[in-house]
Write a protein that holds these residues in place. Structure first.
Motif, short mmCIF file in Angstrom:
data_model
loop_
_atom_site.label_atom_id
_atom_site.label_comp_id
_atom_site.label_asym_id
_atom_site.label_seq_id
_atom_site.Cartn_x
_atom_site.Cartn_y
_atom_site.Cartn_z
N ARG A 175 0.89 -1.34 0.06
CA ARG A 175 0.00 -0.16 0.03
C ARG A 175 0.88 1.27 -0.13
NH1 ARG A 175 -5.11 -0.57 1.34
NH2 ARG A 175 -5.21 1.66 -0.08
N THR A 190 0.77 8.39 10.45
CA THR A 190 -0.65 8.06 10.13
C THR A 190 -0.95 8.06 8.59
OG1 THR A 190 -1.59 10.34 10.41
CG2 THR A 190 -1.54 8.52 12.36
N LEU A 196 -2.48 2.44 5.50
CA LEU A 196 -3.63 2.17 4.78
C LEU A 196 -4.08 0.73 4.88
CD1 LEU A 196 -2.69 4.07 1.50
CD2 LEU A 196 -4.50 4.68 3.16
N ASN A 198 -4.05 -0.78 7.60
CA ASN A 198 -4.56 -1.14 9.15
C ASN A 198 -5.73 -0.02 9.30
OD1 ASN A 198 -2.84 -3.45 10.57
ND2 ASN A 198 -1.49 -2.24 9.21
N ASP A 199 -6.63 0.16 8.73
CA ASP A 199 -7.76 1.03 8.85
C ASP A 199 -7.35 2.53 9.31
OD1 ASP A 199 -9.54 -1.08 8.19
OD2 ASP A 199 -9.34 -1.91 10.30
N GLY A 200 -6.39 3.16 8.72
CA GLY A 200 -5.86 4.23 9.10
C GLY A 200 -5.36 4.48 10.36
N LYS A 201 -4.70 3.37 10.84
CA LYS A 201 -4.08 3.51 12.20
C LYS A 201 -2.61 3.52 12.13
CE LYS A 201 -7.92 1.29 14.76
NZ LYS A 201 -8.39 -0.02 15.26
N VAL A 206 -1.57 0.52 16.34
CA VAL A 206 -1.84 -0.78 16.43
C VAL A 206 -1.10 -1.67 17.54
CG1 VAL A 206 -1.28 -3.03 14.86
CG2 VAL A 206 -2.22 -0.92 13.83
N GLU A 209 -2.98 -1.20 20.45
CA GLU A 209 -4.38 -1.71 20.55
C GLU A 209 -4.51 -3.17 20.57
OE1 GLU A 209 -8.32 -1.28 18.03
OE2 GLU A 209 -6.91 -0.02 17.83
#
Length: 414
Positions: A175, A190, A196, A198-201, A206, A209
């Protein structure tokens, strides 16, 4: 004609270096290089002289170049889009751990252990054998370990590293072009290929979380480390009394320094949960000389010291944020304080052997993929300190013999 001369030159170099390496191995009773399951991870021992190690580096480089020349541009530009799929599947379903080194298994037995179909196990394993020499199929349907699969079974850190690269880094690389198209000049972590994927994280978000992913990442990075002796023996610690290790995790480097230099006291700074664990793990005999402190390096430093040590910290941050880290040291600096950066260096073109240069560029692009960060050259470091504050005096950079990291240093003149 030039190409013909070049391929003959490479062929001669390959023959010469192969002969000399073979003679060294034979002279010292060492095995001939192979990919058998009992082969060592690296064919040359650590004790091999630098001359022999250099011959190996030259040989690898020459073989790679000769292969490229004979392959030609058309085939070199063919994209093998399946290359690492088999290894990722094998590691995900623990096919490599389903039988021991020295044993023989079958596709049917691997299918039972993994829950995959026999058909899929067969195609995946054969793909790995042909593309990576991972496993061997000496008889049809009979599988044994190869040097590559056996190496990962013996070294869990290396295995964790490969899992991390395939699960975390590979999706980020896919990506990265999209990220550059969307954010061409960003320095934010970010705005990356990793985000991209990882859902914008960001990578840090990550890892925070998802503790299990963070644990795997930590194990992978532990495998990439080097012996602390290269730092301890190459820096004049005897001239200093106080050290702050910024982002120092559990303080392993400071423990080694404190044991070698009894007059040195150290403060290890990191995130709260990290320093709590570090304090618990600290050997009791060092409690009076090593302390732990929760500290965010994007806030002003409040501990005065002779040396501020940052190991593989700034290469995780773009210049925008690296400047903030250096500026936030200033409140605690006194004339003569040293800032010691301990990182891999981006060498100038043509100054190192091609394999070393390739590794440096690969890591530089990797930092772009993951964090919008970078590897820096000597000139980059000089300019970074100058931009942070004119009272920083750049003292230079040097690489201890045998080390991967460089010692990069600046002095605060006040």
């Amino acid at each position: 004609m030039a190409t013909q001369n070049r391929i003959l030159s490479l062929s001669n170099l390959i023959a010469t270096n192969t002969g000399r390496i073979s003679a060294y191995l034979e002279q010292h009773g060492l095995p001939t290089p192979s990919l058998d399951q009992n082969a060592p991870g690296i064919p040359l021992p650590d004790s091999a002289p630098d001359e022999i190690k250099t011959l190996r580096t030259e040989l690898i480089d020459a073989c790679s170049e000769l292969k490229d020349l004979i392959t030609g541009p058309k085939d070199l530009m063919r994209f093998n889009w399946t290359t690492w799929v088999s290894i990722k599947v094998i590691l995900r379903f623990n096919l490599d751990l389903s039988f021991r080194i020295g044993e023989t298994t079958t596709f049917e037995e691997m299918a039972k252990v993994s829950g995959l179909s026999v058909q899929n196990v067969t195609r995946i394993v054969r793909h790995a054998i042909l593309n990576h020499q991972f496993f061997e199929e000496r008889e049809a349907g009979k599988v044994v370990h190869s040097g590559c699969s056996a190496y990962l079974q013996r070294d869990e850190y290396a295995r964790h590293g490969l899992v991390c690269y395939l699960d975390e880094f590979w999706p980020a690389s896919v990506r990265t072009a999209d990220a550059l198209e969307k954010w061409p000049d960003s320095e934010e972590n970010t705005d990356t290929g990793f985000a991209l994927a990882n859902d914008g994280k960001s990578l840090y978000e990550v890892l925070a979380e998802f503790p299990e992913r963070g644990k795997k990442f930590g194990l992978a990075m532990a495998n990439a480390d080097e012996d602390p002796k290269f730092l301890i023996e190459a820096y004049p610690w005897a001239e200093h009394k106080t050290v702050v290790d910024i982002g120092g995790s559990h303080g392993s480097i400071m423990i080694d320094i404190a044991r070698r230099f009894p007059h040195v006291t150290c403060v290890v700074q990191d995130l709260p949960h990290v320093v709590e664990a570090g304090q618990r793990l600290l050997p009791s005999e060092l409690h009076d000389r090593i302390s732990f402190q929760a500290h965010d390096f994007f806030t002003p430093q409040d501990v005065e010291a002779d040396v501020y040590y940052l190991r593989s910290i700034l290469h995780n941050w773009a210049d925008k944020y690296s400047l903030l880290i250096l500026k936030d040291l200033i409140p605690a600096l006194k004339p003569g304080s040293r800032v010691l950066i301990h990182e891999r260096m981006l060498p100038d073109h043509g100054t190192v052997a091609l394999p070393e240069y390739k590794r440096a560029i690969d890591l530089d692009v990797g930092m772009l993929e993951l964090l919008n960060a970078k590897q820096r050259s000597v000139q980059d470091w000089k300019e970074l300190f100058a931009s942070a504050d004119g009272r920083y005096v750049f003292l230079g950079a040097r690489q201890p013999k045998g080390a991967t990291r460089w010692i990069i240093e600046a002095e605060w003149k006040g």
